[in-house]
Design an enzyme around this catalytic site. Structure first.
Site, PDB file in Angstrom:
ATOM      1  N   LEU A  12      39.323  35.240  45.423  1.00 34.20           N
ATOM      2  CA  LEU A  12      38.471  35.444  46.606  1.00 34.20           C
ATOM      3  C   LEU A  12      38.535  36.874  47.144  1.00 34.20           C
ATOM      4  CD1 LEU A  12      39.137  32.055  48.423  1.00 34.20           C
ATOM      5  CD2 LEU A  12      37.104  32.727  47.131  1.00 34.20           C
ATOM      6  N   MET A  15      33.774  39.980  45.737  1.00 34.06           N
ATOM      7  CA  MET A  15      32.833  39.392  44.781  1.00 34.06           C
ATOM      8  C   MET A  15      32.979  37.879  44.746  1.00 34.06           C
ATOM      9  SD  MET A  15      30.660  41.332  43.030  1.00 34.06           S
ATOM     10  CE  MET A  15      30.417  40.520  41.450  1.00 34.06           C
ATOM     11  N   VAL A  78      38.827  37.090  38.897  1.00 27.19           N
ATOM     12  CA  VAL A  78      40.069  37.837  39.082  1.00 27.19           C
ATOM     13  C   VAL A  78      40.047  39.057  38.156  1.00 27.19           C
ATOM     14  CG1 VAL A  78      41.343  35.773  39.752  1.00 27.19           C
ATOM     15  CG2 VAL A  78      41.306  36.464  37.346  1.00 27.19           C
ATOM     16  N   SER A 132      26.293  40.632  37.244  1.00 26.39           N
ATOM     17  CA  SER A 132      25.866  41.979  37.616  1.00 26.39           C
ATOM     18  C   SER A 132      25.120  41.969  38.932  1.00 26.39           C
ATOM     19  CB  SER A 132      24.961  42.570  36.522  1.00 26.39           C
ATOM     20  OG  SER A 132      24.498  43.853  36.904  1.00 26.39           O
ATOM     21  N   GLY A 133      25.340  43.012  39.709  1.00 28.90           N
ATOM     22  CA  GLY A 133      24.648  43.148  40.982  1.00 28.90           C
ATOM     23  C   GLY A 133      25.558  43.559  42.118  1.00 28.90           C
ATOM     24  N   LYS A 187      27.332  42.117  28.852  1.00 28.87           N
ATOM     25  CA  LYS A 187      27.597  42.721  30.167  1.00 28.87           C
ATOM     26  C   LYS A 187      28.217  44.098  30.006  1.00 28.87           C
ATOM     27  CE  LYS A 187      28.179  42.926  34.683  1.00 28.87           C
ATOM     28  NZ  LYS A 187      29.214  43.917  34.926  1.00 28.87           N
ATOM     29  N   HIS A 190      25.460  46.428  29.064  1.00 24.67           N
ATOM     30  CA  HIS A 190      24.660  46.576  30.291  1.00 24.67           C
ATOM     31  C   HIS A 190      25.278  47.633  31.194  1.00 24.67           C
ATOM     32  CE1 HIS A 190      24.489  45.662  34.612  1.00 24.67           C
ATOM     33  NE2 HIS A 190      23.250  45.249  34.434  1.00 24.67           N
ATOM     34  N   ASN A 191      26.602  47.593  31.370  1.00 20.58           N
ATOM     35  CA  ASN A 191      27.275  48.578  32.212  1.00 20.58           C
ATOM     36  C   ASN A 191      27.130  49.985  31.633  1.00 20.58           C
ATOM     37  OD1 ASN A 191      28.042  46.458  33.782  1.00 20.58           O
ATOM     38  ND2 ASN A 191      30.233  46.621  33.384  1.00 20.58           N
ATOM     39  N   GLU A 194      23.770  51.223  32.442  1.00 26.08           N
ATOM     40  CA  GLU A 194      23.764  51.558  33.880  1.00 26.08           C
ATOM     41  C   GLU A 194      24.336  52.955  34.108  1.00 26.08           C
ATOM     42  OE1 GLU A 194      26.472  50.141  37.643  1.00 26.08           O
ATOM     43  OE2 GLU A 194      25.666  48.577  36.342  1.00 26.08           O
ATOM     44  N   LYS A 257      39.390  74.498  40.979  1.00 27.27           N
ATOM     45  CA  LYS A 257      39.614  75.942  40.941  1.00 27.27           C
ATOM     46  C   LYS A 257      38.853  76.603  39.803  1.00 27.27           C
ATOM     47  CE  LYS A 257      44.233  75.653  42.979  1.00 27.27           C
ATOM     48  NZ  LYS A 257      45.684  75.932  42.783  1.00 27.27           N
ATOM     49  N   ARG A 260      35.674  78.615  40.678  1.00 31.16           N
ATOM     50  CA  ARG A 260      36.025  79.858  41.376  1.00 31.16           C
ATOM     51  C   ARG A 260      36.572  80.885  40.402  1.00 31.16           C
ATOM     52  NH1 ARG A 260      37.983  76.122  45.235  1.00 31.16           N
ATOM     53  NH2 ARG A 260      40.168  76.541  44.782  1.00 31.16           N
TER      54      ARG A 260
END
Length: 467
Positions: A12, A15, A78, A132-133, A187, A190-191, A194, A257, A260
């Site tokens: 819990l 998500m 989890v 997903s979402g 999935k 899919h990621n 994305e 750095k 620079r």
């Protein structure tokens, strides 16, 4: 609680809470459990505040499992890896033959396949389901990618069809993906798509900002206009929104750095200032972004295609494009055109050789090349656009086809050598031949094919005026 609930959810964090509340809001009584009991109480309180939803919390795993109607279905949300194994161990001792566990996390697909076998030995069913979402999608309607036991999928198909995002012209954003770890594999890719989308958008911004000298207000207007056409998508929409937010908290001087150091040695952000027509640049970058996006999706779909062939999953690429049209981060009007491409030809070897996409990418290639050259000459890194252009050129050029076919020949030789090694190994160890298949087959690497069967890539691109 006298009547058993329809389903359970363990885990819990945000998500898990949002998905549980979504299920309850759709009319399915749900039991929830978390090792840290304060999360259970928090979720119960949210359910009351959000409309007295039929959600019931439990502080111990036994009462949680026994509160669910048989055959029991429990979704886990989890952290991937060891926590999944520990949660399975905790819950499975109270489950019975025919019950089902669904892992809704971002798990490595081979771990899912290992757990499927372990659960089968206990008489339990197992699904690996990509979700997903993000937090908002979990609460309002995600894109769901369940893979594994088809019997387990049928247990909860009615729930998933209502839980998923709903797209008016194509239905719920969920489908049974396939066997084994296919849901988690899809999935994962899919990621990757994305992140490729976000990289390409960042490069478009960089060129417009640093070479075109567009202000944030101008960038907001440009991305808003782009979101009305072929680039219409969630990521383009929120990019436009970001440019409309005034940030008065940061100095804009944070960084490493290294820049620079280079500046102190006479090398600035821009190697040479480029005189550009701002409107022409905006149009060129739009075309370059769209063409690169086609290549990014083409590579992602081919990864899935190759793995599907190798594992015998028989995945439907057009159906994947359909369920990504809503709920998920990559939702875009573009996906409907991908679905139609695979509807026209389910065996399409690559999106680049679909007639419609081939024409579009040819029409945009010169603008694409101008943007990449401009970025290089300005000292601006555009790895996504540049590598996408190289990917396209590999398909476009005849010589590269010959190189690929030679590589396929080498692959075949390696496959035969592997088969010979396995055969010898089986003899030496007294194993039957089919039981000594230790490696994933190399033979299907060629299935990703630069062009595959049918008309050559070069002739397809020549048809649309490619040099």
């Amino acid at each position: 609680m006298a009547t058993p609930t329809r389903i359970g959810l363990a885990g819990l964090a945000v998500m898990g809470q949002n998905l549980a509340l979504n299920i309850a809001e759709k009319g399915f009584p749900i039991s929830v459990y978390n090792r840290t009991t304060s999360k259970v109480d928090e979720t119960i309180q949210r359910a009351k505040q959000e409309g007295n939803l039929p959600l019931y919390g439990f502080h111990d795993p036994q009462s949680f499992v026994h509160s669910i109607q048989k055959p029991r279905v429990i979704i886990m949300l989890v952290k991937a890896g060891a926590p999944v194994d520990q949660t399975i161990k905790t819950l499975s001792v109270y489950m019975e033959e025919g019950d089902c566990i669904i892992d809704g996390g971002n798990e490595w697909y081979e771990n899912t396949e290992r757990r499927q076998k372990q659960m089968a030995e206990l008489g339990l069913l197992y699904l690996g389901m990509g979700v997903s979402g993000g937090e908002e999608g979990a609460r309002r309607g995600p894109s769901l990618m369940p893979g594994g036991s088809f019997e387990a999928y049928k247990y909860i198909e009615d729930i998933l069809l209502k839980l998923a995002a709903q797209v008016p012209d194509s239905g719920p954003c969920v489908t049974y993906i396939g066997e084994g770890g296919s849901g988690n594999f899809v999935k994962m890719v899919h990621n990757g798509i994305e992140y490729g989308d976000m990289q390409l958008i960042a490069e478009a911004y960089d060129v417009l900002k640093c070479v075109g000298k567009l202000s944030n207000d101008e960038l907001q207007q440009v991305f808003s206009e782009w979101n009305k056409g072929e680039l219409l998508s969630f990521l383009i929409e929120i990019t436009a929104d970001i440019f409309g937010i005034k940030d008065d908290k940061g100095s804009g001087k944070k960084g490493s750095k290294q820049p620079r150091f280079f500046k102190s040695n006479g090398v600035g952000d821009i190697i040479t200032e480029q005189a550009v027509d701002k409107q022409k640049l905006i149009d060129d970058v739009r075309q370059a972004l769209y063409a690169s996006k086609i290549c990014s999706y083409a590579q992602g779909m081919n990864l899935i295609r190759a793995k599907s062939i190798g594992k015998g999953w028989n995945l439907k690429l057009g159906e994947l494009a359909r369920i990504w049209k809503g709920g998920c981060i990559i939702r875009a009007v573009f996906l409907d055109r991908i679905k139609k491409a695979y509807d026209r030809n389910p065996d399409l070897p690559n999106l680049l050789v679909d007639p419609e996409f081939a024409k579009e990418i040819i029409d945009r290639q010169f603008a694409w090349r101008r943007v990449v050259c401009l970025a290089i000459n300005s000292g601006i890194s555009t790895p996504g656009m540049s590598s996408s252009l190289a990917y396209f050129d590999t398909y476009r050029r005849e010589g590269c086809q010959l190189i690929w076919f030679k590589l396929k020949g080498i692959t075949l030789v390696l496959t035969l050598v592997r088969e010979l090694i396995c055969w010898v190994h089986s003899i030496l160890n007294g194993l039957s031949w089919p039981n000594c298949r230790r490696c994933d087959s190399l033979a299907h690497l060629g299935g990703d094919g630069f062009g595959g069967k049918g008309e050559s890539n070069k002739s397809i691109f020549n048809h649309y005026g490619n040099p």
